[in-house]
Write an enzyme that holds these catalytic residues in place. Sequence first.
Site, PDB file in Angstrom:
ATOM      1  N   LYS A   9       0.863  -1.183   0.000  1.00 43.08           N
ATOM      2  CA  LYS A   9       0.000   0.000   0.000  1.00 43.08           C
ATOM      3  C   LYS A   9       0.894   1.225   0.000  1.00 43.08           C
ATOM      4  CE  LYS A   9      -1.648   2.904   2.918  1.00 43.08           C
ATOM      5  NZ  LYS A   9      -1.765   4.148   2.094  1.00 43.08           N
ATOM      6  N   GLY A  36      -4.953   4.858   4.696  1.00 45.35           N
ATOM      7  CA  GLY A  36      -4.491   4.092   5.844  1.00 45.35           C
ATOM      8  C   GLY A  36      -5.610   3.459   6.652  1.00 45.35           C
ATOM      9  N   PRO A  37      -6.666   4.237   6.977  1.00 46.67           N
ATOM     10  CA  PRO A  37      -7.745   3.659   7.785  1.00 46.67           C
ATOM     11  C   PRO A  37      -8.466   2.490   7.125  1.00 46.67           C
ATOM     12  CG  PRO A  37      -7.807   6.047   7.886  1.00 46.67           C
ATOM     13  CD  PRO A  37      -6.804   5.698   6.842  1.00 46.67           C
ATOM     14  N   GLU A  85       9.705   1.995  10.812  1.00 44.71           N
ATOM     15  CA  GLU A  85      10.668   3.092  10.655  1.00 44.71           C
ATOM     16  C   GLU A  85       9.850   4.365  10.775  1.00 44.71           C
ATOM     17  OE1 GLU A  85      12.350   6.125   9.515  1.00 44.71           O
ATOM     18  OE2 GLU A  85      12.464   5.327   7.471  1.00 44.71           O
ATOM     19  N   CYS A  94      12.682  12.029   7.648  1.00 37.28           N
ATOM     20  CA  CYS A  94      12.547  11.579   9.037  1.00 37.28           C
ATOM     21  C   CYS A  94      13.861  11.683   9.788  1.00 37.28           C
ATOM     22  CB  CYS A  94      12.017  10.152   9.072  1.00 37.28           C
ATOM     23  SG  CYS A  94      13.003   8.984   8.101  1.00 37.28           S
ATOM     24  N   GLU A 134       8.272  16.527  15.774  1.00 39.03           N
ATOM     25  CA  GLU A 134       8.725  16.455  14.380  1.00 39.03           C
ATOM     26  C   GLU A 134       7.879  17.395  13.522  1.00 39.03           C
ATOM     27  OE1 GLU A 134      10.238  12.936  11.494  1.00 39.03           O
ATOM     28  OE2 GLU A 134       8.201  12.715  12.255  1.00 39.03           O
TER      29      GLU A 134
END
Length: 473
Positions: free
Chosen positions: A171, A204-205, A246, A280, A380
């Site tokens: 995905k 995502g959901p 990650e 990140c 972040e």
Amino acid sequence: MRSLYIDGAWTDSASDEALDVVNPATEQVIDSVPAGATEDVDAAVRAATAALPGWSALTPGQRVTHLAKALELYNARIGDIAEILTRDMGAPAVFARKVQAGLPSLMFQTFIDLVEEAGERYFGGERQGTSLIVREPIGVVGAITPWNYPLHQIVLKVVPAMLAGNTVVLKPSEIAPLSAYALAEVLHDAGLPAGVFNLVSGTGPVVGEAIAAHPDIAMVSFTGSTRAGTRVSQVAAETVKKVALELGGKSPNVVLPDADLAQAVKRGVADVMRNTGQSCNALTRMLVHRDSYEEAVALAAASAEKYVPGDPADDSTRMGPLVSAAQLDKVREYVRLGVEEGARLVTGGAEPVEGRESGYFVRPTVFADVRNDMRIAQEEIFGPVLALIPYDTEEEAVAIANDTVYGLNAAVWSQDSERALAVARRLRAGQIEVNGGALNPRAPFGGYKRSGVGREWGLHGLDEFCELKSVQL
């Protein structure tokens, strides 16, 4: 609207809904992909499960042959793929060619090389006393990937998983999915057996949670925010599957008093501005000794001001837009928050970029006089925002550097390499750069604490997709 890629064929989704793909430099819709459904994940998992026995039965060399052909086709199309990445997520053209499209090629080749070198010794088993220790594929792997380095993150999961004998359901991020489709086309044209690789686009959901929850998926490898990674872990726990994560970072850049200050600051700013701050592992907290602090602030401001936001399709552009309107709003809100918290705004700000009436462009921003308990030092931001923090002693610098819930990356600068290494050993992060140490695709990458679980890159990244079997002889 595009289709899903399931069982070696382009397939209509069970859902009629579509997700628009927006060019972040123009705010124009450039494509659409299916908002996949749970039924699509089921179909992809069935295909991957059916393909698993045949694919895992191949020798490592036979799997390498399949993927080496795919890499050859990828490299032949790398220019077109780079252009897709520029339109899809706003990467400046030169950066798109060298990094967004170039790094996946490097990682792809590195994994192939590692398997060829390790060969039967790695997969066939090694003796430990009276036991044979064997690595075997873990099974069907679910890969959920982000938008900031969309193709790089896909390759880091899909390629080692398949080389280890697993089959995959991917995905990609719904925000920047087009490079995933380009890779699917490459794998299809290379003749990869049906069902070994499957692509289900969606949110995502819906799609992400269906992958994490699916009882026939043996492992989920996720890259994204710590919040989303926590949710993946919670859902995956119901079926006790392996989870590799990650996640985020708030990485410190420790400039020791004897460092080449100009070089350390210039390289540190470049690291934060790379990919418009959407990395990140960006070194977003720069720690500088108080004696040279104001000089570092001036150097950082001058360096940041050279990153002028511009059209990512132009080869002269060093900084493109953020990926989405939501990301733009988030970064601007953090800049406003930094001012409210009492940090000194040295350059940049939350105001719109002059001359950029459309597109998700943001000003490269530098804050000074940041305390490590401020939100801009702890959370972040994922934008081109640098926080400079003064310190008085090396001990204090290490304490500040480690005072974070994250632990993905860090850096140390010193003209004394032994001193730099000693400080690096004290920093709680999965990767430490000493004096701008070069990227090594064979070294493991991953985080401590809330920056994740597991490692990518190199043989350690291959290990993540293997089960260990002990055969007592």
